[in-house]
Motif scaffolding. Sequence first.
Motif, PDB file in Angstrom:
ATOM      1  N   ARG A  23       1.080 -28.550   1.869  1.00  0.00           N
ATOM      2  CA  ARG A  23      -0.303 -28.658   2.352  1.00  0.00           C
ATOM      3  C   ARG A  23      -0.503 -29.999   3.050  1.00  0.00           C
ATOM      4  O   ARG A  23      -0.250 -31.052   2.465  1.00  0.00           O
ATOM      5  CB  ARG A  23      -1.301 -28.524   1.195  1.00  0.00           C
ATOM      6  CG  ARG A  23      -2.742 -28.364   1.697  1.00  0.00           C
ATOM      7  CD  ARG A  23      -3.724 -28.161   0.550  1.00  0.00           C
ATOM      8  NE  ARG A  23      -3.950 -29.407  -0.162  1.00  0.00           N
ATOM      9  CZ  ARG A  23      -4.247 -29.473  -1.458  1.00  0.00           C
ATOM     10  NH1 ARG A  23      -4.326 -28.380  -2.195  1.00  0.00           N
ATOM     11  NH2 ARG A  23      -4.440 -30.641  -2.042  1.00  0.00           N
ATOM     12  N   SER A  30       0.718 -23.610   2.902  1.00  0.00           N
ATOM     13  CA  SER A  30       1.611 -22.623   3.507  1.00  0.00           C
ATOM     14  C   SER A  30       2.868 -22.540   2.649  1.00  0.00           C
ATOM     15  O   SER A  30       3.140 -23.445   1.849  1.00  0.00           O
ATOM     16  CB  SER A  30       1.981 -23.039   4.930  1.00  0.00           C
ATOM     17  OG  SER A  30       2.676 -24.280   4.907  1.00  0.00           O
ATOM     18  N   ASP A  32       7.142 -21.634   2.737  1.00  0.00           N
ATOM     19  CA  ASP A  32       8.340 -21.429   3.572  1.00  0.00           C
ATOM     20  C   ASP A  32       9.576 -21.504   2.686  1.00  0.00           C
ATOM     21  O   ASP A  32       9.534 -22.068   1.591  1.00  0.00           O
ATOM     22  CB  ASP A  32       8.466 -22.527   4.641  1.00  0.00           C
ATOM     23  CG  ASP A  32       7.293 -22.539   5.607  1.00  0.00           C
ATOM     24  OD1 ASP A  32       7.244 -21.653   6.465  1.00  0.00           O
ATOM     25  OD2 ASP A  32       6.430 -23.427   5.469  1.00  0.00           O
TER      26      ASP A  32
END
Length: 256
Positions: A23, A30, A32
Amino acid sequence: MTSAEVVLVGADGCKAGWIAVRRAPGSAPSVDVFASFAALMEASPDNAVVAVDMPIGLPEFSSKGGRGPEALVRPLLGARQSSVFSIPSRAALYADTSDFTTVEAWYAAHRKASEVARATSDPPRGVSIQAFGIFSRIREIDALLIARPDLRGRVFESHPEVAFCRLNGDQAMQLPKKIKGSVNPAGMAERKALLCRHGYDMGFLDQPPPRGAAADDFLDAAVMMLVAGRIASGSAKPFPNPPLADGFGIPVAIWA
């Protein structure tokens, strides 16, 4: 520095490498997946604070209860304390660093690591299959922090169950996250509810994890990001306090 001014990263090892919940200031989080811890760090700005569910700082010799942090956090966790496993000596972790192409080679390497672990511990103890499974991930961080001392003030060890406990008013989670190797939906729901009380959106947590990561890896990375925020704002606590240091000067503590 406050948690509102830096990029916060929570990371956990997963099948495909590393899952990271990140963040940036003023942005939504997000998620990943990165093939290596070095790649994760490369994708993070220089001032990012990273909390990771992986042992950092390795003992030359292992005594009862682990490196030190493990024995301090287990009593906080009640029925969840088996989630904290002791890490053997650095020599055991580096006993066999080959890429295993067969199951036989993997088991042979596990036996070799266990032999070295027994020779470098008192009381002598081997290596659990569970611990051996993350040796390559532990070595990734270890090699990076040996090569780059500048990262030692930015990459911090945490532990999901310790983090959930601290975020829950020092009460351990009631339900296990997994039962016999399978995700326990009630335990996951308990943790998601707690994460939402600390600012996450349920829609974010309910999304399928990225390819190569499991649902529990995703939640662990999410709670690690909250620990990164606590570290950045000065409200996290290391176990022990102050942290110990290993033979390379790498700090040894579980932060939460």
